[in-house]
Design an enzyme around this catalytic site. Structure first.
Site, mmCIF file in Angstrom:
data_model
loop_
_atom_site.group_PDB
_atom_site.id
_atom_site.type_symbol
_atom_site.label_atom_id
_atom_site.label_comp_id
_atom_site.label_asym_id
_atom_site.label_seq_id
_atom_site.Cartn_x
_atom_site.Cartn_y
_atom_site.Cartn_z
ATOM 1 N N GLY A 193 -3.740 -8.967 9.272
ATOM 2 C CA GLY A 193 -2.291 -9.034 9.395
ATOM 3 C C GLY A 193 -1.532 -9.621 8.234
ATOM 4 O O GLY A 193 -0.305 -9.473 8.158
ATOM 5 N N CYS B 39 8.472 20.465 5.806
ATOM 6 C CA CYS B 39 9.587 21.018 6.562
ATOM 7 C C CYS B 39 10.091 20.043 7.619
ATOM 8 O O CYS B 39 10.127 20.352 8.797
ATOM 9 C CB CYS B 39 9.151 22.320 7.214
ATOM 10 S SG CYS B 39 7.778 22.054 8.330
HETATM 11 N N1 LLP Z 1 -7.845 -6.146 12.990
HETATM 12 C C1 LLP Z 1 -7.314 -5.397 13.974
HETATM 13 C C2 LLP Z 1 -7.814 -5.528 15.334
HETATM 14 C C3 LLP Z 1 -6.280 -4.491 13.659
HETATM 15 O O1 LLP Z 1 -5.756 -3.758 14.635
HETATM 16 C C4 LLP Z 1 -5.818 -4.376 12.333
HETATM 17 C C5 LLP Z 1 -4.759 -3.432 11.989
HETATM 18 C C6 LLP Z 1 -6.428 -5.180 11.350
HETATM 19 C C7 LLP Z 1 -7.438 -6.065 11.715
HETATM 20 C C8 LLP Z 1 -6.019 -5.128 9.908
HETATM 21 O O2 LLP Z 1 -4.703 -5.513 9.745
HETATM 22 P P1 LLP Z 1 -4.109 -5.704 8.261
HETATM 23 O O3 LLP Z 1 -4.806 -6.883 7.639
HETATM 24 O O4 LLP Z 1 -4.367 -4.483 7.507
HETATM 25 O O5 LLP Z 1 -2.678 -5.957 8.499
HETATM 26 N N2 LLP Z 1 -0.593 1.818 9.861
HETATM 27 C C9 LLP Z 1 0.148 0.564 9.800
HETATM 28 C C10 LLP Z 1 -0.737 -0.635 10.008
HETATM 29 C C11 LLP Z 1 -1.506 -0.591 11.306
HETATM 30 C C12 LLP Z 1 -2.411 -1.776 11.462
HETATM 31 C C13 LLP Z 1 -3.305 -1.602 12.626
HETATM 32 N N3 LLP Z 1 -4.208 -2.660 12.844
HETATM 33 C C14 LLP Z 1 0.907 0.512 8.488
HETATM 34 O O6 LLP Z 1 0.816 1.449 7.696
HETATM 35 O O7 LLP Z 1 1.626 -0.450 8.241
#
Ligand code: LLP
Length: 425
Positions: A251, A355
């Site tokens: 996150g 599109c």
């Molecule tokens: N752990 C879990 C359980 C998660 O669901 C996620 C991301 C992470 C770790 C990694 O999170 P990060 O460190 O990358 O923030 N498609 C979206 C982001 C979706 C994130 C989903 N879960 C975007 O493009 O912003």
């Protein structure tokens, strides 16, 4: 590093920066890569990946921890292998990501398996492999894991995904820690659930897991979550349930627009005080923070079209199929010329060729007047770029290139129409 005329070594900045007006990646001109591979194209810097991984590892070095790279952010094999070689474990969110992790050389004991809807086949796969932990999302899922494990005469290690009802203060589509989000078990139901499964034959509750959301740039919610999970672990201990780790998910956000964001050290300062008191091992699942700034999407201007109001549409050969984040989350990505020219500034809306009116990469941008054929770089697209690409409009997935120590390699070739149609009758 390069050497000057009299052989002294000069330390040059790594990652994406300008040399004489041209955007380079670790000293390789991006223009050269597109000359060979065409556009659209994703380029990643191995240096940046390594630096960012190490920054987190160093920030948490004073406490027993492991970093499980969230494959969902970018799971191209070469990237996964690179992270493994740096010392990461893997966080997999599907059977497919488990397979990729294995092919990238991770062993099952390095894989945590998360996901709000794991199928029976995926659970069986994880149990048969003996992954490090399955992060379980509900009472029903624990029952299913228990039954599958009993059938196999094993005991699966699970962590309970806790929904702490804390607002991540990020975009609502990527916030996961509120009661109204589909993820995890409400925090006040966890003690009962642990009591219920304490003597289960097929599962052993070894941890607690929280993932509040993604692109978090205010650390207060993450600090609160770490305090909540540690308090919960104490409550469980008093009930006789002893866990060995807390998994605080991923996150940590990045700066897409240049404004200041918390560093890896700030992140550690927010999480570690509560965790340190607990003595429990810490697991983190960073994705975006490591790989986001390590990638760019390169694209060429196909057309420049006046809007009749002094503004213009700049139509690129990349759009929502290569980067859906602007359309899906209203996300901002800097967009720059790969090579600067001496042209006047122009008000632009930078759009893709698909599109859909929402196929926009950047609205209201001021750019040096773009011309047909110019190369543009969409910055910070290493995370949730290529992995979220699609074949909409029968567009072919772009290649991915990794720059490592001054050399570049295609780590995924461009898709062909034959690749695409190979699946069809
Ligand atoms: N752990 C879990 C359980 C998660 O669901 C996620 C991301 C992470 C770790 C990694 O999170 P990060 O460190 O990358 O923030 N498609 C979206 C982001 C979706 C994130 C989903 N879960 C975007 O493009 O912003």
């Amino acid at each position: 590093m390069i050497s000057d005329k009299i052989g002294r070594f000069i330390v040059t900045p790594t990652g994406f920066h300008r040399q004489g007006g041209a955007l380079v990646c670790d000293e390789v001109p991006l223009r050269d890569i597109t000359a060979a591979e065409g556009t659209p194209l994703y380029v990643y810097s191995a240096n940046v990946i390594a630096e960012r991984f190490r920054a987190i590892a160093e920030a948490f070095a004073s406490y027993p921890h492991s970093l499980h790279y969230a494959l969902k952010a970018n799971s191209t094999l070469a990237i996964a292998r690179l992270l493994r070689s740096l010392g990461a474990g893997a966080d997999a969110n599907s059977g497919g990501e488990i397979d990729v992790a294995l092919r990238a050389g991770f062993i099952p004991a390095q894989i945590v398996f998360t996901g709000v809807g794991k199928t029976q086949a995926e659970l069986a796969q994880a149990i048969d492999l003996g992954v490090m932990t399955i992060n379980a999302e509900s009472a029903g899922e624990i029952e299913r894991i228990d039954a599958l494990a009993i059938d196999r005469q094993v005991r699966a290690r699970i962590a309970l995904r806790v929904n702490p009802d804390i607002d991540a203060r990020s975009h609502p589509h990527i916030s996961t820690g509120l009661k109204t989000n589909k993820f995890g078990v409400p925090i006040d139901e966890v003690p009962d659930l642990c009591r219920r499964f304490a003597n289960a034959r097929g599962v052993e509750i070894v941890g607690l897991h929280i993932h509040l959301g993604s692109q978090i740039t205010d650390l207060t919610p993450l600090r609160k979550a770490s305090e909540a999970i540690v308090a919960l672990s104490r409550e469980l201990r008093d009930l006789g349930v002893f866990i060995d780790h807390v998994d605080l998910g991923g996150g940590l956000g990045i700066s897409y627009d240049g404004s200041p964001v918390p560093s890896a050290r700030d992140y550690a300062d927010a999480l570690l005080p509560a965790v340190r008191d607990s003595g429990l091992e810490l697991i983190l699942e960073p994705g975006r923070n490591i790989i986001g700034p390590a990638g760019v999407l390169l694209s060429r201007v196909i057309d420049v079209k006046p809007q009749g109001n002094g503004r213009q549409f700049v139509i690129l050969d990349a759009g929502m199929t290569e980067l859906i984040r602007p359309m899906l989350y209203n996300a901002f990505h800097r967009i720059e010329h790969v090579e600067t020219h001496d042209r006047p500034a122009a008000d632009c809306d930078i759009v893709g060729p698909l599109c859909e009116s929402s196929d926009t990469l950047g609205k209201n941008r001021v750019l040096e007047q773009p011309e047909v054929g110019d190369l543009m770089a969409v910055m910070d697209t290493g995370a949730y770029g290529a992995v979220m690409a699609s074949n909409y409009n029968r567009r072919l997935m772009p290649p991915e290139v990794l720059v490592d120590r001054g050399r570049w390699t295609v780590i995924r070739r461009r898709q062909t129409i034959d690749d695409l149609l190979a699946l069809e009758a």
